[in-house]
Scaffold this motif. Structure first.
Motif, PDB file in Angstrom:
ATOM      1  N   CYS A 243      17.039  78.083  41.266  1.00 14.56           N
ATOM      2  CA  CYS A 243      15.915  77.453  40.584  1.00 14.56           C
ATOM      3  C   CYS A 243      14.991  78.577  40.108  1.00 14.56           C
TER       4      CYS A 243
ATOM      5  N   GLY B  94      22.227  75.866  32.703  1.00 13.43           N
ATOM      6  CA  GLY B  94      22.113  74.790  33.675  1.00 13.43           C
ATOM      7  C   GLY B  94      21.280  75.138  34.902  1.00 13.43           C
TER       8      GLY B  94
ATOM      9  N   SER C 266      12.291  69.080  27.406  1.00 16.86           N
ATOM     10  CA  SER C 266      13.349  70.091  27.331  1.00 16.86           C
ATOM     11  C   SER C 266      14.113  70.226  28.646  1.00 16.86           C
ATOM     12  N   GLY C 267      13.754  69.404  29.622  1.00 13.74           N
ATOM     13  CA  GLY C 267      14.523  69.377  30.860  1.00 13.74           C
ATOM     14  C   GLY C 267      13.902  70.037  32.073  1.00 13.74           C
TER      15      GLY C 267
ATOM     16  N   PRO D  38      17.929  74.984  36.924  1.00 15.66           N
ATOM     17  CA  PRO D  38      16.715  74.161  36.908  1.00 15.66           C
ATOM     18  C   PRO D  38      15.445  75.009  36.854  1.00 15.66           C
TER      19      PRO D  38
ATOM     20  N   PRO E 122      19.503  66.076  39.450  1.00 17.98           N
ATOM     21  CA  PRO E 122      19.224  64.661  39.210  1.00 17.98           C
ATOM     22  C   PRO E 122      20.032  63.794  40.170  1.00 17.98           C
TER      23      PRO E 122
ATOM     24  N   LEU F 134       8.844  69.093  29.798  1.00 19.07           N
ATOM     25  CA  LEU F 134       9.580  68.010  30.457  1.00 19.07           C
ATOM     26  C   LEU F 134      10.665  67.441  29.545  1.00 19.07           C
TER      27      LEU F 134
ATOM     28  N   GLN G 153      12.679  78.846  29.665  1.00 16.48           N
ATOM     29  CA  GLN G 153      13.292  77.553  29.955  1.00 16.48           C
ATOM     30  C   GLN G 153      14.393  77.238  28.948  1.00 16.48           C
ATOM     31  N   ARG G 154      14.136  77.509  27.677  1.00 15.31           N
ATOM     32  CA  ARG G 154      15.119  77.217  26.631  1.00 15.31           C
ATOM     33  C   ARG G 154      16.417  77.995  26.900  1.00 15.31           C
TER      34      ARG G 154
ATOM     35  N   ALA H 102      18.304  76.637  29.995  1.00 12.44           N
ATOM     36  CA  ALA H 102      18.930  75.330  29.789  1.00 12.44           C
ATOM     37  C   ALA H 102      20.409  75.494  29.446  1.00 12.44           C
TER      38      ALA H 102
ATOM     39  N   ALA I  26      12.394  70.517  35.526  1.00 10.80           N
ATOM     40  CA  ALA I  26      12.484  69.664  36.716  1.00 10.80           C
ATOM     41  C   ALA I  26      11.104  69.192  37.150  1.00 10.80           C
TER      42      ALA I  26
END
Length: 129
Positions: free
Chosen positions: A55, A78, A99-100, A80, A125, A97, A71-72, A75, A102
């Motif tokens: 993470c 994979g 864009s994924g 988090p 998830p 959020l 973050q981009r 992603a 956590a």
């Protein structure tokens, strides 16, 4: 529960924030590594292909590569991401959020919220009922 072999990366240009989060995570038995910038973290990621934190906790606003760009790029792998920011800009929160991310935590946050966000991010998830 976080596996003790897993590492959480903390990316923030404020050294005191990095130290505080690392200390908090350590108090719960979670290993953490800190990075002073998005650039430093992404360079480590590309230089060491086997390096994959469980993470990443990343500050939104940093000089150079900001948290949304980190973050981009994560992603695609994979990994988090938990976004942290001293400024609660609704548009940035929604973008992160969407864009994924956590979680999106506003500084200062308490340790219980941080631990819960890290556990949830690493667990991934959960399937619905």
């Amino acid at each position: 529960m976080v596996n003790p072999n897993q590492i959480v990366a903390v990316v923030d240009d404020d050294e005191s924030v990095c130290r505080a989060i690392k200390r908090l995570l350590h108090s719960e038995g979670i290993r953490a590594e800190t990075f002073a910038s998005g650039d430093e973290f992404l360079n480590t990621l590309s230089a060491i292909p086997s390096y994959r934190p469980a993470c990443v906790i990343v500050d939104v606003q940093m000089p150079g590569v900001n948290g949304l760009e980190v973050q981009r790029q994560l992603a695609l792998l994979g990994v988090p991401v938990i976004m942290i920011s001293a400024y609660d800009d609704l548009a940035v929160r929604q973008a992160a959020l969407a864009s994924g991310a956590a979680a999106y935590l506003r500084k200062p946050f308490n340790s219980a919220i941080l631990f819960k966000a890290v556990e949830m991010a690493i667990a991934g998830p959960q399937p619905g009922p």
